[in-house]
Scaffold this active site. Structure first.
Site, PDB file in Angstrom:
ATOM      1  N   ARG A  33       0.918  -1.060   0.101  1.00  0.00           N
ATOM      2  CA  ARG A  33       0.084   0.024   0.060  1.00  0.00           C
ATOM      3  C   ARG A  33       0.833   1.322   0.031  1.00  0.00           C
ATOM      4  NH1 ARG A  33      -5.008   1.744  -1.107  1.00  0.00           N
ATOM      5  NH2 ARG A  33      -6.000   2.799   0.652  1.00  0.00           N
TER       6      ARG A  33
ATOM      7  N   THR B 167     -10.125   0.238  -9.804  1.00  0.00           N
ATOM      8  CA  THR B 167      -8.729  -0.761  -8.993  1.00  0.00           C
ATOM      9  C   THR B 167      -8.783  -1.978  -9.976  1.00  0.00           C
ATOM     10  OG1 THR B 167      -9.362   0.598  -6.984  1.00  0.00           O
ATOM     11  CG2 THR B 167      -8.623  -1.751  -6.878  1.00  0.00           C
TER      12      THR B 167
ATOM     13  N   THR C   7      -4.194  -0.640  -7.177  1.00  0.00           N
ATOM     14  CA  THR C   7      -4.892   0.482  -7.546  1.00  0.00           C
ATOM     15  C   THR C   7      -4.051   1.678  -7.685  1.00  0.00           C
ATOM     16  OG1 THR C   7      -6.794   1.686  -7.018  1.00  0.00           O
ATOM     17  CG2 THR C   7      -5.471   1.114  -5.217  1.00  0.00           C
TER      18      THR C   7
ATOM     19  N   SER D  56      -7.856   0.991   3.366  1.00  0.00           N
ATOM     20  CA  SER D  56      -8.121   0.651   2.083  1.00  0.00           C
ATOM     21  C   SER D  56      -9.307  -0.457   2.307  1.00  0.00           C
ATOM     22  CB  SER D  56      -7.069  -0.432   1.418  1.00  0.00           C
ATOM     23  OG  SER D  56      -7.582  -1.007   0.214  1.00  0.00           O
TER      24      SER D  56
ATOM     25  N   GLY E 280     -13.722  -1.404  -6.898  1.00  0.00           N
ATOM     26  CA  GLY E 280     -14.910  -0.973  -6.629  1.00  0.00           C
ATOM     27  C   GLY E 280     -15.330  -0.091  -5.220  1.00  0.00           C
ATOM     28  N   GLY E 281     -13.985   0.359  -4.781  1.00  0.00           N
ATOM     29  CA  GLY E 281     -13.894   1.206  -3.714  1.00  0.00           C
ATOM     30  C   GLY E 281     -14.727   0.545  -2.326  1.00  0.00           C
TER      31      GLY E 281
HETATM   32  O1  DON Z   1      -7.844   1.101  -1.391  1.00  0.00           O
HETATM   33  C1  DON Z   1      -8.965   1.302  -1.505  1.00  0.00           C
HETATM   34  O2  DON Z   1      -9.942   0.757  -1.132  1.00  0.00           O
HETATM   35  C2  DON Z   1      -9.678   1.983  -2.809  1.00  0.00           C
HETATM   36  N1  DON Z   1      -8.468   3.201  -3.016  1.00  0.00           N
HETATM   37  C3  DON Z   1      -9.739   1.629  -3.900  1.00  0.00           C
HETATM   38  C4  DON Z   1     -10.340   2.025  -5.144  1.00  0.00           C
HETATM   39  C5  DON Z   1     -10.899   1.362  -6.240  1.00  0.00           C
HETATM   40  O3  DON Z   1     -11.393   0.096  -5.955  1.00  0.00           O
HETATM   41  C6  DON Z   1     -11.525   2.073  -7.126  1.00  0.00           C
HETATM   42  N2  DON Z   1     -12.512   0.975  -7.870  1.00  0.00           N
HETATM   43  N3  DON Z   1     -13.029   0.941  -8.916  1.00  0.00           N
END
Ligand code: DON
Length: 566
Positions: free
Chosen positions: A102, A377, A395, A448, A469-470
């Site tokens: 990370r 991501t 990501t 994260s 997907g955040g």
């Molecule tokens: O680490 C995390 O949780 C976010 N930075 C992830 C970002 C993400 O999944 C964007 N995607 N679709």
């Protein structure tokens, strides 16, 4: 590791003689299958490269390193060398390791760096400027992973990405559209024309050739860590920091270290799962969700029935509330992992779920937030014939990170700093809120949601899974696991199945069209739930191991994702 590698190479020669032609993806019933290896990634060229590595005697970890670099070339929206991620891997010796690569806050970062004079968050500062970039972890992570587990020479696993950057790869239709859509922003944010911009619009099949990135990857191929964190590449990064007003210094780059961590592990019914520990919230949240939902017989309630959705959503509200309160970088804050995941605590959390009435989120804990989209991501899942498996999520955070390309280096910088809580209670781009536990501090890792996960049954590999997907990553992985274990789906069906998501705040069940039928929407609304249809949720790439040892790949039809087995 040497004996381990040699044994694998010789076994591979036998394996190679058995190679079948790759089966083609089928997003309805079954995904492609393989007996010797499986690679599932967000891009056909990355899957092809991973498969080739396996076919040439590489193990799953070799293939994963090759895929990580390949994605940095052919999937620049999320694949990266200037971002970060997490690996959860299992070796043929049945040990599970997790690697945290990370990003970290630069040493010059401060707690209030995104606040204006009025004390409010300055919109866009943590996402759309160079101040959004954390110190990249990907290259260090790949070097460490390869040193510990690789069986092929480093050179051989980096070279395919170098070649692809140098010769180009054909853009998919979605990628051409993405690059066209960010053209204006790229021109505004970069003082020069990066290769991602050209005069005419991109179309499907156009070759994207990236000579600067090819040179950077060659430096990484030749000098490993030093090819990125010092020398020419570091000069380019620091040059960009100076030009655009960023905080990352030579020392930040030199000091960056990825970390091997203990996995978060637990059981769901007869299955054992292993996932990522803090600074990802993924493993803790997944363990909480599975622990709470295990009190309910989801199987007999049925797939996406009113009751199933109700119980899953109620669990999600409680888990995301805990996430906001307690989770952060364990090197900086005391994260009560054992307390949050202990069976008694989870039973208590489950006990106040009412069978017929939604618990309003503000009585779970107070606050407000809004959810936004256009995020990227990427997750890949890889397994080999020797029992090694890698679940990896990586990501830049938003699509193409902060959209600043390092001049001379040819790669996008991340905007991962937005995953910190800029101000207690103030939502980030995923609508997630946090407090002190995830406040910005120099050298700290931002929290994260990434949830790369392995599932075993009777100590044998059962599933490799993960998603981008955040905030929706955790719930996408959760649903995929339940789809297989409780609803008896194939890997492909479980990945293709429509999804829904609740993250405590906002108090909304967000769902993909067709995930929930209109009668179910009416009934859930009558129970006090609030629902909102949104676009796509997650992009799961996963592998299921059948009892006969075959591997089934599940590539998400929401993107260009591709499973290749042999
Ligand atoms: O680490 C995390 O949780 C976010 N930075 C992830 C970002 C993400 O999944 C964007 N995607 N679709």
């Amino acid at each position: 590791m040497k004996g381990f590698a040699l044994k694998q190479v010789s076994m591979c020669l036998v394996g190679l003689m058995l190679i079948n032609s790759c089966s083609q993806p089928n997003h309805k019933g079954l995904g492609p299958t393989g007996e010797h290896g499986m690679v599932v990634t967000a891009h056909p060229d990355a899957s092809r490269i991973g498969l080739t590595i396996l076919q040439h005697g590489g193990n799953a970890m070799d293939a994963a390193v090759a895929v990580e670099f390949a994605l940095a070339v052919c999937y620049p929206a999320a694949g990266n060398i200037a971002g970060g991620g997490f690996w959860v891997l299992r070796t043929s010796g049945e040990r599970v390791y997790t690697l945290d690569y990370r990003e970290k806050a630069p040493m010059a970062a401060t707690k209030d760096m995104y606040l204006g004079p009025d004390g409010e968050v300055v919109q866009g500062l943590s996402t759309q400027t160079i101040l959004a970039s954390g110190v990249p972890g990907t290259v260090d992570g790949m070097v460490r992973a390869h040193e510990k587990f690789g069986s092929l020479p480093w050179r051989d696993v980096v070279q395919p990405a170098v070649d692809m950057a140098r010769k180009g790869f054909p853009l998919t239709k979605a990628q051409a559209a993405d690059l066209n859509s960010i053209r204006k922003i790229l021109l505004e944010r970069n003082s020069w024309n990066p290769v991602f911009v050209r005069d005419s619009a991109w179309k499907e099949g156009d070759l994207l050739i990236q000579p600067d990135l090819a040179n950077t990857l060659e430096r990484i191929r030749d000098s490993k860590r030093d090819g990125f964190y010092s020398g020419q590449t570091a000069d380019y990064i620091i040059g960009q920091m100076q030009e655009s007003g960023g905080l990352i210094t030579y020392k930040d780059l030199q000091d960056y270290q990825s970390v091997w961590r203990e996995p978060i592990t637990g059981y769901y019914r007869d299955y054992r799962f292993y996932s990522m520990a803090p600074p990802s919230s993924g493993g803790v949240a997944l363990k909480q969700l599975l622990g709470i939902i295990s009190k309910t017989d989801i199987k007999s309630l049925g797939y996406n029935s009113v009751k199933t959705i109700h119980y899953m959503v109620e669990a999600e509200k409680r888990v995301y509330a805990d996430r906001a309160e307690y989770l952060g970088d364990p090197s900086f804050v005391n994260v009560p992992v054992a307390q949050l995941t202990n069976a008694k605590y989870l039973s208590k959390r489950a006990a106040d779920i009412k069978p017929n009435v939604a618990t309003p989120s503000d009585s779970v804990r107070a606050g407000t937030a809004a959810m936004r989209e256009n995020l990227e991501t990427t997750h890949y899942s890889i397994a080999d014939r020797w029992g090694n498996a890698v679940a990896a999520t990586t990501t830049l955070n938003g699509g193409f990170g902060c959209r600043i390309v390092v001049k001379g280096g040819g790669f996008f910088l991340n905007n991962e700093m937005d995953d910190f809580s800029s101000k207690p209670g103030s939502p980030n781009i995923y609508g997630l809120i946090g407090n002190e536990a995830n406040a910005i501090a120099p050298g700290k890792r931002m929290l994260s949601c990434m949830t790369p996960t392995l599932v075993t049954k009777n100590d044998k590999m059962f599933m490799v899974v993960g998603s981008p997907g955040g905030s929706t990553i955790i719930t996408s992985v959760f649903q995929t696991i339940l789809n297989v274990i409780d609803h008896g789906m194939t890997m492909q069906e479980a990945v293709s199945a429509k999804r829904f998501h609740h993250q405590w705040l906002p108090d909304l069940i967000q769902y993909e069209p067709e995930a929930i039928d209109s009668l179910t929407v009416t009934r859930l609304t009558a129970m006090g739930h609030h629902l909102k249809k949104i676009g796509k949720i997650g992009r799961v790439d996963a592998i299921l191991f059948w009892p006969d040892g075959k591997m089934e790949g599940g590539a998400d039809p929401r993107g260009d994702d591709t499973a290749r087995g042999f």
